[in-house]
Design an enzyme around this catalytic site. Structure first.
Site, mmCIF file in Angstrom:
data_model
loop_
_atom_site.group_PDB
_atom_site.id
_atom_site.type_symbol
_atom_site.label_atom_id
_atom_site.label_comp_id
_atom_site.label_asym_id
_atom_site.label_seq_id
_atom_site.Cartn_x
_atom_site.Cartn_y
_atom_site.Cartn_z
ATOM 1 N N GLU A 545 0.568 -1.313 -0.010
ATOM 2 C CA GLU A 545 -0.043 0.211 0.045
ATOM 3 C C GLU A 545 1.020 1.278 -0.613
ATOM 4 O OE1 GLU A 545 -3.723 2.341 2.295
ATOM 5 O OE2 GLU A 545 -2.944 0.248 2.813
ATOM 6 N N LYS A 677 -7.797 -15.692 15.869
ATOM 7 C CA LYS A 677 -8.338 -15.139 14.100
ATOM 8 C C LYS A 677 -9.829 -14.638 14.002
ATOM 9 C CE LYS A 677 -4.674 -18.400 13.351
ATOM 10 N NZ LYS A 677 -3.880 -18.880 12.758
ATOM 11 N N ASP A 753 1.950 -14.283 12.524
ATOM 12 C CA ASP A 753 0.808 -14.767 11.918
ATOM 13 C C ASP A 753 -0.297 -13.627 11.752
ATOM 14 O OD1 ASP A 753 -1.508 -16.029 10.817
ATOM 15 O OD2 ASP A 753 -1.247 -17.233 12.681
ATOM 16 N N HIS A 852 -2.616 10.410 -1.623
ATOM 17 C CA HIS A 852 -2.247 8.876 -2.584
ATOM 18 C C HIS A 852 -2.469 9.175 -3.944
ATOM 19 C CE1 HIS A 852 -3.208 5.607 0.852
ATOM 20 N NE2 HIS A 852 -3.444 6.792 1.453
#
Length: 868
Positions: A545, A677, A753, A852
């Site tokens: 990004e 998760k 993770d 951006h």
């Protein structure tokens, strides 16, 4: 040979470190040769030869023609196997050697300029351009990054090539030097030229040439990349690239093996030696004639009488041969014909096939196999779409550089990948049982085709290729082929774009991933330094990004003006929540009451803690749903993230619990009460992993001048967006602007993770005016469930471990177990605060879209869209 290699390595190191001094020394020596008076022995020998005989002219013309043909053959073969840049370096070597040789012939041997016609042709026969091209090719393929690697590259090349060329020069000089002792004047002169050629070739190759290569390598790299102050201390060279240099030296030795003289070269040398012997015999015959040992009568009796017409014809031929213009005409026609052929009729369409023939003796036989047609089409397709820099003549011949911008790898490597698969497919005739037996004895003796047949027959499992073959990269390569065959053309095209070479799969297999087919490169940037509790840290961030790293870096800069960020670890405990089923709710309540007794908790702690050196059970929480009982075990896990550690301890505690309640049935070790998760209020309320809080105070001047906004606007925006807006959305733990951005970037970079970003990005960002006049900004971030570790999992991988090393947190803390993981959680929380500060300031100032569009939408990506 190891001792000699060490000597030449050190010598090459000296030449590469001091190129200007070496070049100056060689040029000074050449000037000294030009200025010298020289020797007169060979000159006097030449003066006594008189005018050349016709047979001498014929023999020397033949030698010159052979020299031209041999030089053409070498140029043609080198042109097919090397780029013009490599040939230019070899040409520089040849031109300078010719110059030094000419000076030596004219000044040292006191020969006339007219004698250079013979001398230069002998020089062309004996100069070793192949080794010059090999050293140039090796040097250009090293991909050096600094001056230290330039010198190391040159020294490694000299260590391999130095002993070989020294031996060749010594043998050539001794063999040719025998001719200078023959007593035959012309043979002595010609052999003197040959010895001088060998010596000059050796001296220039060992002095001038490596120094020039070092300059070329340094000048061909950008100044900001080259470190001019770097020294070539082997201890200072990056230890992680040691295996690459070993692989490169192995390739150089293979190149040397492939450049061994072929039969044609051997025949040329035999012809040259035979020619010298004929010159010797003819000179002896002329000498006997001059001494009148053979009488005309004897000669006439031997060869028979000659007619008047024969004598006239013979005189005419001899007169034409005695004319020097005939010699020049023959050579001119030969050189012109070869030049036209080389310029207009020679091409390089088969150069890659010849390279494959060098790499694989079975290549030609595989071309004949119809079953390999699709593979060969794939090779040709890649070959046409992408040609490596070394084999190409200019940058315009690289059609793949635009197409592959969407892929973070180079398809040029895949040509080698496909050709390597082809070269490994040796033609063997073994049954499946024989192949399986051979595989068990020595996997290297079994070809890839045999392995594919064994997989198809289910003799070996696809997932165990690395273990069965004992070569992880080969196992990955074969698995890619299987996947390509099973998935069809679209899968095959996709797999080709996934890189797989030059990766340490030993740290992946059985630890991080199964059914490996390669790896996905990701860009890694850094933000910082960020002051965390008074210590500066550079934050590694792996992301695709745009603006994320730049934005976080701006926040780090703003936070550095007033002492940085202060952090506190308020809780530490990884959880596992199994689910049980009992006969009825009364039994479920009984187990719950039993777990409320401190003595019973201590009993479970004893069994839990016995399963690990670092796992320590902290608390237990129970929840009943009908006759189901959920128990949440929370434990410290040292510097590991700790999921496996807690699961192992939980199993031991369950066995103790079942010894008291035999009707306690385990439904699942994980009952989603952990919670792992998944978004969950239990993690937001009770915490999971590391619970961290951080704060900072930013002066009003920094908010105004650096962040381009004001405190009141930031406070109002935070309430409206992060608090009210998140509440309206029904968010759990999402009371922030973009905490997951920073958490995921650091997680990926440091081997955490990535799936645990879900709960690890739980964060509440608060802002309020601060100071006596309430003009400064107070900002805090509360993150109750950061699930991180510095050992285990992806932290074992080299790149991820290096990113942890940037933070000084790689591995376990021996003195205080758990300190490294806790420090990592503090740093991540502080980094999130920096990212929150920067993004919220951009939103308050209204510059988000502009930033951006400037940084995240490059013109390179937009141009194809506009043009279409």
């Amino acid at each position: 040979m190891g001792f000699l290699a060490g000597i030449f390595r050190n010598y090459g190191l000296f030449c590469a470190q001091h190129p200007w001094q070496v070049i100056f020394l060689v040029l000074t020596s050449t000037v000294a040769i030009i200025s010298s008076q020289g020797m007169h022995t060979l000159n006097r020998a030449r003066d006594s030869l008189g005018s050349p005989q016709p047979l001498d002219i014929v023999l020397m013309t033949t030698v010159r023609a052979v020299a031209v043909l041999y030089s053409y053959h070498r140029l043609r073969s080198l042109h097919r196997s090397h780029s013009r840049f490599v040939l230019s370096l070899a040409g520089l070597f040849t031109v300078f050697s010719s110059f030094v040789f000419t000076c030596s012939v004219v000044n040292v041997m006191q020969s006339d300029l007219s004698d250079l016609k013979d001398a230069l042709f002998f020089f062309l026969l004996l100069i070793d351009v192949v080794k010059a091209c090999t050293l140039a090719y090796w040097s250009l393929s090293c991909s050096v990054r600094n001056a230290a690697e330039v010198s190391l590259c040159i020294s490694q090349g000299m260590a391999v090539l130095g002993p070989a060329i020294t031996l060749d020069t010594l043998v050539e000089t001794l063999v040719i030097g025998v001719g200078t002792l023959s007593g035959v004047r012309r043979l002595e002169v010609l052999c003197g030229y040959g010895c001088m050629s060998a010596v000059v070739n050796y001296v220039v190759f060992m002095t001038f040439y490596p120094a020039c290569l070092a300059l070329v390598l340094e000048l061909s790299n950008k100044p900001e990349v080259m470190d001019s102050d770097a020294t070539v201390d082997s201890c200072k060279v990056d230890q992680s690239t040691a295996f690459q240099w070993q692989h490169r030296v192995k390739l150089l030795k293979q190149m040397m093996a492939m450049e061994q003289p072929n039969p044609l070269v051997q025949r040329v040398k035999l012809i040259m030696a035979a020619g010298l012997m004929v010159v010797h015999a003819h000179s002896q015959w002329v000498f006997l004639q001059d001494g009148k040992i053979l009488s005309p009568e004897k000669a006439g009796a031997t060869f028979g009488p000659a007619s008047v017409a024969d004598v006239a014809a013979e005189d005419s031929v001899l007169r034409w041969l005695s004319d020097q213009r005939a010699d020049q005409l023959v050579l001119l026609i030969l050189i012109a014909a070869l030049t036209i052929k080389f310029t207009f009729f020679d091409d390089r369409t088969h150069q890659t096939h010849q390279s494959l023939e060098k790499l694989s003796p079975t290549y030609n036989s595989m071309l004949a196999e119809k079953s390999q047609g699709s593979n060969m089409e794939k090779v040709d397709s890649f070959r046409n779409r992408c040609v490596s820099f070394v084999l190409s003549d200019n940058s315009e011949e690289l059609p793949c550089d635009v197409e592959d911008k969407e892929v973070q790898t180079d398809q040029c490597d895949e040509v080698e990948h496909v050709e390597e698969e082809l070269s490994s497919a040796k033609l063997v005739n073994r049954t499946l049982d024989e192949s399986l037996t051979t595989l068990k004895l020595s996997a290297s003796q079994v070809t890839d085709q045999e392995v594919l047949k064994l997989i198809e027959a289910r003799k070996i499992e696809l997932r165990q290729l690395e273990k069965v073959l004992g070569d992880a990269e080969r196992g990955v390569r074969i698995r890619r082929r299987v996947l390509s065959q099973m998935g069809g053309p679209h899968v095959e095209d996709a797999v080709v774009r996934v890189p797989y070479k030059a990766y340490d799969y030993s740290k992946v297999v059985g630890v991080c991933c199964e059914n490996v087919i390669g790896y996905v490169p990701l860009p890694v940037g850094y933000a910082g330094p960020l002051l965390v509790d008074g210590e500066p840290y550079f934050l590694p961030m792996a992301t695709t990004e745009g603006c994320l790293v730049a934005s976080t870096n701006r926040g780090c800069s703003a936070l550095s003006y007033n002492g940085g960020v202060r952090t506190q670890l308020i809780a530490d405990g990884m959880s596992r929540g199994p689910v049980f089923r009992l006969p009825d709710i009364r039994r479920a309540a009984a187990v719950m009451r039993w777990l409320e007794e401190p003595a019973n908790i201590d009993l479970l702690k004893k069994s839990f803690n016995a399963t690990s050196r670092f796992g320590r059970l902290q608390k237990i929480r129970c929840q009943i749903a009908g006759r189901h009982l959920f128990i949440r075990f929370v434990a410290k896990t040292g510097d590991a993230m700790g999921m496996n550690m807690v699961s192992k301890g939980t199993e031991a505690a369950i066995k103790v619990l079942q010894s008291y309640f035999n009707d306690l049935a385990v439904v699942s070790l994980s009952g989603n009460f952990c919670t792992d998760k998944k978004p969950a209020a239990v993690n937001w309320l009770d915490g999971r992993g590391k619970s961290v809080v951080c704060e900072a105070i930013i002066p009003a001047s920094i908010v105004r001048d650096k962040l381009k906004t004001n405190v009141s606007a930031l406070v109002d925006l935070n309430i409206s967006k992060n608090l009210i807006g998140s509440s309206i959305a029904g968010s759990i733990g999402g009371f922030n602007a973009h905490a997951a951005n920073i958490v995921s970037a650091i997680f990926i970079a440091t081997g955490q993770d990535p799936a645990q970003v879900v709960s690890s990005s739980n964060c509440m960002t608060l802002m309020e005016p601060w100071g006596s006049d309430m003009q400064d900004l107070y900002i805090s971030c509360t993150m109750p469930s950061l699930e991180v570790g510095t050992i285990g999992g992806g932290t074992w991988l080299p790149a991820q471990g290096a990113c942890l090393e940037m933070l000084g947190l790689r591995g376990s803390n021996v003195e205080e177990p758990g300190a490294n993981a806790s420090r990592l959680a503090r740093i991540i929380c502080a980094a999130v605060l920096a990212g929150e500060l920067s993004l919220m300031s951009s939103l308050a100032a209204g510059t988000l879209v502009q930033s951006h569009m400037t940084h995240n939408r490059s013109y390179a990506n937009l141009t194809p869209c506009f043009s279409s």
